[in-house]
Design a protein around this motif. Structure first.
Motif, PDB file in Angstrom:
ATOM      1  N   ALA A 294      11.116  -8.689  -9.530  1.00 12.56           N
ATOM      2  CA  ALA A 294      10.413  -7.901 -10.551  1.00 12.56           C
ATOM      3  C   ALA A 294      11.338  -6.812 -11.052  1.00 12.56           C
ATOM      4  N   HIS A 295      11.045  -6.356 -12.253  1.00 12.80           N
ATOM      5  CA  HIS A 295      11.834  -5.272 -12.833  1.00 12.80           C
ATOM      6  C   HIS A 295      11.443  -3.937 -12.235  1.00 12.80           C
ATOM      7  N   ARG A 296      12.291  -2.957 -12.477  1.00 15.05           N
ATOM      8  CA  ARG A 296      11.918  -1.573 -12.212  1.00 15.05           C
ATOM      9  C   ARG A 296      11.903  -0.954 -13.596  1.00 15.05           C
ATOM     10  N   SER A 297      10.729  -0.605 -14.077  1.00 17.23           N
ATOM     11  CA  SER A 297      10.698  -0.065 -15.431  1.00 17.23           C
ATOM     12  C   SER A 297      10.893   1.434 -15.357  1.00 17.23           C
ATOM     13  N   HIS A 298      11.131   2.027 -16.497  1.00 13.63           N
ATOM     14  CA  HIS A 298      11.436   3.456 -16.518  1.00 13.63           C
ATOM     15  C   HIS A 298      10.186   4.314 -16.433  1.00 13.63           C
TER      16      HIS A 298
ATOM     17  N   GLU B  51       0.816  -1.212   0.000  1.00 18.77           N
ATOM     18  CA  GLU B  51       0.000   0.000   0.000  1.00 18.77           C
ATOM     19  C   GLU B  51       0.854   1.268   0.000  1.00 18.77           C
ATOM     20  N   LYS B  52       1.901   1.240   0.799  1.00 20.42           N
ATOM     21  CA  LYS B  52       2.749   2.421   0.958  1.00 20.42           C
ATOM     22  C   LYS B  52       3.234   2.987  -0.381  1.00 20.42           C
ATOM     23  N   ILE B  53       3.548   2.093  -1.329  1.00 22.65           N
ATOM     24  CA  ILE B  53       4.065   2.578  -2.615  1.00 22.65           C
ATOM     25  C   ILE B  53       3.051   2.343  -3.740  1.00 22.65           C
ATOM     26  N   ASN B  54       1.801   2.139  -3.322  1.00 18.87           N
ATOM     27  CA  ASN B  54       0.715   2.022  -4.278  1.00 18.87           C
ATOM     28  C   ASN B  54       0.969   0.928  -5.308  1.00 18.87           C
ATOM     29  N   LEU B  55       1.415  -0.223  -4.817  1.00 13.87           N
ATOM     30  CA  LEU B  55       1.783  -1.312  -5.719  1.00 13.87           C
ATOM     31  C   LEU B  55       0.820  -2.481  -5.607  1.00 13.87           C
ATOM     32  N   THR B  56       0.345  -2.942  -6.744  1.00 15.12           N
ATOM     33  CA  THR B  56      -0.423  -4.179  -6.835  1.00 15.12           C
ATOM     34  C   THR B  56       0.094  -4.887  -8.075  1.00 15.12           C
ATOM     35  N   ILE B  57       0.654  -6.060  -7.895  1.00 14.78           N
ATOM     36  CA  ILE B  57       1.251  -6.765  -9.036  1.00 14.78           C
ATOM     37  C   ILE B  57       1.018  -8.268  -8.886  1.00 14.78           C
ATOM     38  N   PRO B  58       0.655  -8.930  -9.992  1.00 16.35           N
ATOM     39  CA  PRO B  58       0.485 -10.389  -9.898  1.00 16.35           C
ATOM     40  C   PRO B  58       1.831 -11.081  -9.704  1.00 16.35           C
ATOM     41  N   ILE B  59       1.800 -12.214  -8.999  1.00 20.85           N
ATOM     42  CA  ILE B  59       2.999 -13.040  -8.840  1.00 20.85           C
ATOM     43  C   ILE B  59       2.781 -14.287  -9.684  1.00 20.85           C
TER      44      ILE B  59
ATOM     45  N   SER C  38      11.052 -16.071 -16.159  1.00 21.81           N
ATOM     46  CA  SER C  38      11.486 -15.894 -17.549  1.00 21.81           C
ATOM     47  C   SER C  38      11.288 -14.428 -17.936  1.00 21.81           C
ATOM     48  N   LYS C  39      11.927 -14.019 -19.019  1.00 24.76           N
ATOM     49  CA  LYS C  39      11.800 -12.633 -19.490  1.00 24.76           C
ATOM     50  C   LYS C  39      10.323 -12.317 -19.720  1.00 24.76           C
ATOM     51  N   GLU C  40       9.635 -13.287 -20.304  1.00 21.87           N
ATOM     52  CA  GLU C  40       8.211 -13.138 -20.631  1.00 21.87           C
ATOM     53  C   GLU C  40       7.381 -12.812 -19.379  1.00 21.87           C
ATOM     54  N   ILE C  41       7.652 -13.536 -18.301  1.00 24.42           N
ATOM     55  CA  ILE C  41       6.929 -13.325 -17.045  1.00 24.42           C
ATOM     56  C   ILE C  41       7.278 -11.964 -16.457  1.00 24.42           C
ATOM     57  N   LEU C  42       8.582 -11.656 -16.387  1.00 24.42           N
ATOM     58  CA  LEU C  42       9.001 -10.416 -15.754  1.00 24.42           C
ATOM     59  C   LEU C  42       8.606  -9.170 -16.548  1.00 24.42           C
ATOM     60  N   ASP C  43       8.233  -9.364 -17.802  1.00 27.73           N
ATOM     61  CA  ASP C  43       7.722  -8.228 -18.578  1.00 27.73           C
ATOM     62  C   ASP C  43       6.343  -7.809 -18.086  1.00 27.73           C
ATOM     63  N   ILE C  44       5.608  -8.754 -17.499  1.00 26.96           N
ATOM     64  CA  ILE C  44       4.219  -8.460 -17.138  1.00 26.96           C
ATOM     65  C   ILE C  44       3.900  -8.553 -15.654  1.00 26.96           C
ATOM     66  N   ALA C  45       4.801  -9.139 -14.872  1.00 22.76           N
ATOM     67  CA  ALA C  45       4.450  -9.431 -13.476  1.00 22.76           C
ATOM     68  C   ALA C  45       5.703  -9.544 -12.623  1.00 22.76           C
ATOM     69  N   ALA C  46       5.490  -9.927 -11.366  1.00 25.82           N
ATOM     70  CA  ALA C  46       6.598 -10.322 -10.498  1.00 25.82           C
ATOM     71  C   ALA C  46       6.705 -11.832 -10.633  1.00 25.82           C
ATOM     72  N   GLY C  47       7.909 -12.360 -10.534  1.00 25.65           N
ATOM     73  CA  GLY C  47       8.084 -13.796 -10.689  1.00 25.65           C
ATOM     74  C   GLY C  47       8.646 -14.433  -9.441  1.00 25.65           C
TER      75      GLY C  47
END
Length: 135
Positions: free
Chosen positions: A52-56, A12-20, A25-34
């Motif tokens: 998970a990545h940190r995108s720009h 909540e603190k950083i307003n993050l909601t992401i599927p795990i 794989s690159k494919e997974i990390l492009d869209i979610a946390a792995g």
């Protein structure tokens, strides 16, 4: 490919909601946390490593993970229940430092891993949290 979604990670603190999703794989990390293969299942005694990545783009994925502080809560919702973890360890490590994956024998730990710093990614930002007693 059929990706298995294990749950939803919320900070909540950083307003993050992401599927795990199971796997990193690159494919997974492009869209979610792995979830790193071979690490503990969510909520079990041991160490569940999630990357998970940190995108720009502002606010994407683990971009704001550096704002997390000790005591903050990380929530994981799965079909089996809701798990609240409290952050106890934050550090910057070398990419090949596997000590952060060490399994706890007594408690359920979640280890969040992302690249650091944002644009160069020479290191890894690690946030570790332990499961609070059952909700």
């Amino acid at each position: 490919t059929d990706h298995i979604t294990l749950g939803i990670l919320k900070i909540e603190k950083i307003n993050l909601t992401i599927p795990i999703i199971d796997g990193t794989s690159k494919e997974i990390l492009d869209i979610a946390a792995g979830k790193l293969k071979g690490t503990t299942d969510i909520g079990e005694i041991g160490n569940t490593a999630i990357s998970a990545h940190r995108s720009h783009t502002y606010g994407r994925k683990f971009n704001r993970l550096n704002e997390i502080e000790t005591g903050d809560v990380i929530r994981i919702e799965t079909k089996d229940g809701i798990y609240n973890y409290e952050v106890f360890n934050i550090r910057i490590v070398d990419p090949n430092d596997v000590s952060v994956l060490k399994k706890s024998k007594k408690e359920s730990i979640v280890t969040l891993i992302t690249c650091h710093p944002l644009y160069i990614s020479t290191h890894r930002l690690i946030v570790q949290a332990r499961l609070l007693s059952e909700q």
